[in-house]
Design an enzyme around this catalytic site. Structure first.
Site, PDB file in Angstrom:
ATOM      1  N   TRP A  89       0.789  -1.235   0.000  1.00 17.04           N
ATOM      2  CA  TRP A  89       0.000   0.000   0.000  1.00 17.04           C
ATOM      3  C   TRP A  89       0.820   1.283   0.000  1.00 17.04           C
ATOM      4  O   TRP A  89       0.254   2.372  -0.048  1.00 17.04           O
ATOM      5  CB  TRP A  89      -0.966   0.033   1.179  1.00 17.04           C
ATOM      6  CG  TRP A  89      -0.417  -0.454   2.496  1.00 17.04           C
ATOM      7  CD1 TRP A  89      -0.692  -1.661   3.073  1.00 17.04           C
ATOM      8  CD2 TRP A  89       0.469   0.216   3.387  1.00 17.04           C
ATOM      9  NE1 TRP A  89      -0.010  -1.767   4.268  1.00 17.04           N
ATOM     10  CE2 TRP A  89       0.706  -0.640   4.484  1.00 17.04           C
ATOM     11  CE3 TRP A  89       1.105   1.477   3.359  1.00 17.04           C
ATOM     12  CZ2 TRP A  89       1.545  -0.298   5.546  1.00 17.04           C
ATOM     13  CZ3 TRP A  89       1.941   1.816   4.411  1.00 17.04           C
ATOM     14  CH2 TRP A  89       2.157   0.947   5.486  1.00 17.04           C
ATOM     15  N   ASN A  90       2.125   1.185   0.067  1.00 21.00           N
ATOM     16  CA  ASN A  90       2.862   2.440   0.252  1.00 21.00           C
ATOM     17  C   ASN A  90       3.109   3.225  -1.040  1.00 21.00           C
ATOM     18  O   ASN A  90       3.208   4.446  -0.994  1.00 21.00           O
ATOM     19  CB  ASN A  90       4.177   2.184   1.001  1.00 21.00           C
ATOM     20  CG  ASN A  90       5.041   1.145   0.344  1.00 21.00           C
ATOM     21  OD1 ASN A  90       4.600   0.404  -0.537  1.00 21.00           O
ATOM     22  ND2 ASN A  90       6.283   1.076   0.764  1.00 21.00           N
ATOM     23  N   PRO A 132      -3.999  -4.550  -6.557  1.00 25.55           N
ATOM     24  CA  PRO A 132      -3.417  -3.599  -5.600  1.00 25.55           C
ATOM     25  C   PRO A 132      -3.692  -4.055  -4.176  1.00 25.55           C
ATOM     26  O   PRO A 132      -4.537  -4.924  -3.945  1.00 25.55           O
ATOM     27  CB  PRO A 132      -4.176  -2.303  -5.869  1.00 25.55           C
ATOM     28  CG  PRO A 132      -5.135  -2.558  -6.962  1.00 25.55           C
ATOM     29  CD  PRO A 132      -5.213  -4.028  -7.204  1.00 25.55           C
ATOM     30  N   GLU A 191       9.491  -8.755  -3.604  1.00 23.22           N
ATOM     31  CA  GLU A 191      10.017  -7.493  -3.051  1.00 23.22           C
ATOM     32  C   GLU A 191       9.433  -7.355  -1.658  1.00 23.22           C
ATOM     33  O   GLU A 191       8.273  -6.968  -1.504  1.00 23.22           O
ATOM     34  CB  GLU A 191       9.589  -6.320  -3.932  1.00 23.22           C
ATOM     35  CG  GLU A 191      10.268  -6.259  -5.281  1.00 23.22           C
ATOM     36  CD  GLU A 191      11.736  -5.931  -5.192  1.00 23.22           C
ATOM     37  OE1 GLU A 191      12.205  -5.510  -4.113  1.00 23.22           O
ATOM     38  OE2 GLU A 191      12.434  -6.101  -6.205  1.00 23.22           O
ATOM     39  N   CYS A 249       9.950   0.364   2.301  1.00 24.94           N
ATOM     40  CA  CYS A 249      10.557  -0.947   2.594  1.00 24.94           C
ATOM     41  C   CYS A 249      12.066  -0.866   2.781  1.00 24.94           C
ATOM     42  O   CYS A 249      12.633  -1.588   3.592  1.00 24.94           O
ATOM     43  CB  CYS A 249      10.234  -1.903   1.466  1.00 24.94           C
ATOM     44  SG  CYS A 249      10.690  -1.234  -0.137  1.00 24.94           S
ATOM     45  N   GLU A 264      10.624  -5.095  11.557  1.00 24.89           N
ATOM     46  CA  GLU A 264      10.255  -3.994  10.667  1.00 24.89           C
ATOM     47  C   GLU A 264       9.052  -3.270  11.265  1.00 24.89           C
ATOM     48  O   GLU A 264       8.016  -3.883  11.518  1.00 24.89           O
ATOM     49  CB  GLU A 264       9.903  -4.538   9.279  1.00 24.89           C
ATOM     50  CG  GLU A 264       9.592  -3.433   8.294  1.00 24.89           C
ATOM     51  CD  GLU A 264       9.128  -3.951   6.928  1.00 24.89           C
ATOM     52  OE1 GLU A 264       8.248  -4.820   6.886  1.00 24.89           O
ATOM     53  OE2 GLU A 264       9.650  -3.442   5.922  1.00 24.89           O
ATOM     54  N   LYS A 294      18.576 -12.391   1.193  1.00 23.89           N
ATOM     55  CA  LYS A 294      18.067 -13.054   2.396  1.00 23.89           C
ATOM     56  C   LYS A 294      16.517 -12.990   2.405  1.00 23.89           C
ATOM     57  O   LYS A 294      15.898 -13.131   1.350  1.00 23.89           O
ATOM     58  CB  LYS A 294      18.723 -12.449   3.640  1.00 23.89           C
ATOM     59  CG  LYS A 294      20.246 -12.716   3.678  1.00 23.89           C
ATOM     60  CD  LYS A 294      21.048 -11.771   4.544  1.00 23.89           C
ATOM     61  CE  LYS A 294      20.884 -11.995   6.025  1.00 23.89           C
ATOM     62  NZ  LYS A 294      21.757 -11.037   6.788  1.00 23.89           N
ATOM     63  N   GLU A 296      13.785  -5.642  -9.446  1.00 26.88           N
ATOM     64  CA  GLU A 296      12.936  -4.781 -10.257  1.00 26.88           C
ATOM     65  C   GLU A 296      13.817  -3.692 -10.865  1.00 26.88           C
ATOM     66  O   GLU A 296      14.958  -3.485 -10.448  1.00 26.88           O
ATOM     67  CB  GLU A 296      11.826  -4.157  -9.402  1.00 26.88           C
ATOM     68  CG  GLU A 296      10.873  -5.220  -8.893  1.00 26.88           C
ATOM     69  CD  GLU A 296       9.529  -4.703  -8.422  1.00 26.88           C
ATOM     70  OE1 GLU A 296       9.507  -3.774  -7.594  1.00 26.88           O
ATOM     71  OE2 GLU A 296       8.505  -5.239  -8.874  1.00 26.88           O
TER      72      GLU A 296
HETATM   73  P1  NAD Z   1       1.204  -7.377   2.953  1.00 27.54           P
HETATM   74  O1  NAD Z   1       2.203  -8.464   2.887  1.00 27.54           O
HETATM   75  O2  NAD Z   1       0.233  -7.374   4.057  1.00 27.54           O
HETATM   76  O3  NAD Z   1       0.316  -7.387   1.616  1.00 27.54           O
HETATM   77  C1  NAD Z   1       0.898  -7.254   0.342  1.00 27.54           C
HETATM   78  C2  NAD Z   1      -0.092  -7.697  -0.712  1.00 27.54           C
HETATM   79  O4  NAD Z   1      -0.241  -9.118  -0.654  1.00 27.54           O
HETATM   80  C3  NAD Z   1      -1.492  -7.119  -0.557  1.00 27.54           C
HETATM   81  O5  NAD Z   1      -1.980  -6.774  -1.829  1.00 27.54           O
HETATM   82  C4  NAD Z   1      -2.278  -8.287   0.020  1.00 27.54           C
HETATM   83  O6  NAD Z   1      -3.654  -8.246  -0.277  1.00 27.54           O
HETATM   84  C5  NAD Z   1      -1.616  -9.454  -0.671  1.00 27.54           C
HETATM   85  N1  NAD Z   1      -1.756 -10.750  -0.003  1.00 27.54           N
HETATM   86  C6  NAD Z   1      -1.863 -10.996   1.326  1.00 27.54           C
HETATM   87  N2  NAD Z   1      -1.948 -12.327   1.546  1.00 27.54           N
HETATM   88  C7  NAD Z   1      -1.880 -12.930   0.344  1.00 27.54           C
HETATM   89  C8  NAD Z   1      -1.917 -14.300  -0.090  1.00 27.54           C
HETATM   90  N3  NAD Z   1      -2.015 -15.300   0.780  1.00 27.54           N
HETATM   91  N4  NAD Z   1      -1.821 -14.557  -1.408  1.00 27.54           N
HETATM   92  C9  NAD Z   1      -1.686 -13.552  -2.298  1.00 27.54           C
HETATM   93  N5  NAD Z   1      -1.676 -12.240  -1.958  1.00 27.54           N
HETATM   94  C10 NAD Z   1      -1.762 -11.936  -0.647  1.00 27.54           C
HETATM   95  O7  NAD Z   1       2.045  -6.033   2.864  1.00 27.54           O
HETATM   96  P2  NAD Z   1       1.538  -4.536   3.106  1.00 27.54           P
HETATM   97  O8  NAD Z   1       1.215  -4.396   4.552  1.00 27.54           O
HETATM   98  O9  NAD Z   1       0.530  -4.179   2.084  1.00 27.54           O
HETATM   99  O10 NAD Z   1       2.859  -3.709   2.762  1.00 27.54           O
HETATM  100  C11 NAD Z   1       3.880  -3.482   3.668  1.00 27.54           C
HETATM  101  C12 NAD Z   1       5.002  -4.465   3.451  1.00 27.54           C
HETATM  102  O11 NAD Z   1       5.447  -4.422   2.118  1.00 27.54           O
HETATM  103  C13 NAD Z   1       6.216  -4.144   4.291  1.00 27.54           C
HETATM  104  O12 NAD Z   1       6.748  -5.324   4.846  1.00 27.54           O
HETATM  105  C14 NAD Z   1       7.185  -3.541   3.305  1.00 27.54           C
HETATM  106  O13 NAD Z   1       8.524  -3.649   3.663  1.00 27.54           O
HETATM  107  C15 NAD Z   1       6.857  -4.291   2.067  1.00 27.54           C
HETATM  108  N6  NAD Z   1       7.292  -3.551   0.882  1.00 27.54           N
HETATM  109  C16 NAD Z   1       8.357  -3.990   0.153  1.00 27.54           C
HETATM  110  C17 NAD Z   1       8.796  -3.282  -0.951  1.00 27.54           C
HETATM  111  C18 NAD Z   1       9.973  -3.749  -1.775  1.00 27.54           C
HETATM  112  O14 NAD Z   1      10.091  -3.327  -2.899  1.00 27.54           O
HETATM  113  N7  NAD Z   1      10.847  -4.595  -1.263  1.00 27.54           N
HETATM  114  C19 NAD Z   1       8.133  -2.116  -1.322  1.00 27.54           C
HETATM  115  C20 NAD Z   1       7.054  -1.683  -0.562  1.00 27.54           C
HETATM  116  C21 NAD Z   1       6.640  -2.412   0.533  1.00 27.54           C
END
Ligand code: NAD
Length: 485
Positions: free
Chosen positions: A153-154, A178, A251, A285, A382, A452, A459
């Site tokens: 969501w960020n 999304p 990611e 992230c 985190e 890790k 990306e």
């Molecule tokens: P989240 O893991 O709760 O959800 C991410 C997405 O996965 C959402 O769209 C959610 O609906 C979906 N999802 C959840 N369970 C699922 C399943 N079982 N099967 C398929 N899809 C599923 O993450 P969040 O709270 O939306 O975002 C925050 C996290 O994202 C933080 O840990 C952050 O570090 C990470 N993040 C990483 C990056 C990167 O590029 N490395 C960028 C932004 C955010």
């Protein structure tokens, strides 16, 4: 009256907005006020089916086009995004609560960069000719097929484009889901791609929670899954994709270190720490949330950091002078406030912030803890909010060992004027995206991703193309084919 953020319908499938109110309602709450500004509905199985079937059909048409033709569509979409940057930025602010000051320069613009960059590369995806005496082998770089993108969501616009642009450049189609927290922006990306000439169905956006994501990941028609999300979700999605032998890009989260040596320019290092902890109210992230400061400059660093942090301007995210917005949801605010209380209870020294801001909306004050030790919860998990942990160290070797003592490996930064040391240290840090005398730059030209538990694959940059294509090799015998019998 309908709020301007309310989309025409919940999903964009097969070149048009579609609605099915039988799905679970998903309210969109504006984080700066707590009011419901829009509502979408999770995709029903019928919508999921339409999205996958139309994406599969569109991919066949798209892959037959030349790279130049595909690239032209992406570059046209980039131009449209830039022309509409202001409106898209306002929508991004409604979706996430991030200040307009940020969204005007970091979201649709970053999405447009990805569309332009990968649009430019689409025509150069070629194979190799491998001579073998009289015979030869040639290779063809082929698309994977139907790709699924799942977003956090960020950065809803950026994530939709960072996944979509390389996927489409390589000749794939995409169904993008999304985050249920920020469902609005990706719909605009789908609309713009369609307007720019993408065949109907090539890039579909459907809404939903993890259940809809799961239905996409396990569908046998899907060839690749690219997820941006947390580590626990990443493990589930990776396992589900593995069961179907699908390609993945993960990611995920981080707890990245930033090492500030005695000889660093202190003001510059503090800017890095501010960018790496308080931009987007800490909901990034790759943030450098463990700031290791060498003991000689520790107190000076903390004094100036507190002075500068006190000048952050919290307020209405639509006011362009505001540079610090709310947490995306009430729930996220409470998670962050919980970590702050844990930090206090475990004995970290609060330097500034440390509470909810006294105003409407889900604002948490930019918070700095000093004297943080490696075993404290706030140094290990985190937080995904504006909570900076300052730890101190004596020697380079100690700082490197402690920086690497984490399950994560997304990013790392070093501040020093000694360039030999900078490269030596970066060479030993276990992280995918690193910075020297800077923090959190993410140009499309540079690979982005973690090692890790922070992820798999990369990306952006030419690296992303490898994760959205595969190589076919063709042996060509010029003479007769012989056999033993
Ligand atoms: P989240 O893991 O709760 O959800 C991410 C997405 O996965 C959402 O769209 C959610 O609906 C979906 N999802 C959840 N369970 C699922 C399943 N079982 N099967 C398929 N899809 C599923 O993450 P969040 O709270 O939306 O975002 C925050 C996290 O994202 C933080 O840990 C952050 O570090 C990470 N993040 C990483 C990056 C990167 O590029 N490395 C960028 C932004 C955010």
């Amino acid at each position: 009256m309908t709020h301007p953020a309310q989309p025409k319908a919940s999903h964009f499938v097969n070149g048009a907005y579609v609605e099915d109110t039988a799905g679970t309602p998903i309210p969109v709450i504006y984080a700066a006020t707590g009011e419901e500004i829009a509502r979408v509905y999770a995709a029903t199985p019928a919508i999921v089916e339409q999205a996958l079937a139309s994406a599969q059909a569109a991919q066949k048409i798209w892959a037959r086009m030349t790279g130049t033709e595909r690239g032209r569509v992406l570059r046209r979409a980039a131009d449209i995004m830039r022309e509409r940057n202001h409106d898209l930025s306002v929508l991004e602010t409604y979706d996430t609560g991030k200040p307009l000051q940020e969204t005007l320069v970091a979201d649709a613009t970053s999405g447009a960069d990805a569309l332009e960059y990968f649009g430019g590369l689409a025509a150069s995806l070629t194979g190799e000719h491998i001579p073998l005496g009289e015979d030869w082998v040639y290779t063809i770089r082929e698309p994977l097929g139907l790709c699924v993108g799942i977003g956090a969501w960020n950065y809803p616009t950026q994530i939709a484009c960072w996944k979509g642009a390389p996927a489409l450049a390589c000749g794939n189609s995409m169904v993008f889901k999304p985050s249920e927290t920020t469902p609005l922006c990706a719909l605009k990306v789908a609309e713009i791609l369609h307007e720019a000439g993408a065949p109907a169905g090539l890039y579909n956006v459907i809404q939903g929670m993890g259940e809809v994501g799961g239905a996409l990941v396990t569908d046998p028609r899907v060839d690749k899954v690219s997820l941006t999300g947390s580590v626990p979700t990443g493990k589930k999605v990776y396992a589900a994709a593995a069961a179907g032998m699908k390609h993945v890009t993960m990611e995920l989260g981080g707890k990245s270190p930033m090492l500030v040596f005695d000889d660093a320019d202190i003001e510059s290092a503090i800017s890095g720490a501010i960018n790496g902890n308080f931009y987007s109210s800490g909901q990034v992230c790759s943030n450098g949330t463990r700031v290791f400061v060498q003991k000689g400059i520790k107190e000076k660093f903390l004094t100036r950091l507190a002075e500068r942090t006190a000048t952050a301007k919290l307020g209405d995210p639509m006011d362009e002078s505001v540079n610090f917005g709310p947490m995306v949801t009430e729930n996220q605010m409470n998670i962050v406030l919980g970590y702050i209380e844990t930090g206090k209870a475990e004995g970290a020294r609060l330097i500034c912030g440390g509470a909810r801001a006294e105003m409407d909306g889900y604002y948490v004050q930019p918070t700095v803890f000093a004297d943080v030790t490696d075993d404290m919860t706030i140094a290990r998990e985190e937080i995904f909010g504006p909570v900076m942990c300052v730890l101190d160290f004596d020697t380079e070797a100690e700082a490197i060992a402690r920086a690497n003592d984490t399950e994560f490996g997304l990013s790392a930064g070093v501040f020093t004027k000694d360039f030999t040391r900078a490269h030596r240290v970066i060479g030993q840090l276990e992280a995918g995206s690193c910075f020297i005398n800077s923090y959190n730059d993410a140009p499309v030209e540079a690979p982005f991703g973690g090692v890790k538990a922070s992820g798999v694959g990369r990306e952006n940059s030419k690296e992303a193309l490898k994760h959205f294509s595969q190589v076919k090799s063709v042996y060509v015998r010029m003479g007769d084919c012989e056999a033993a019998f």
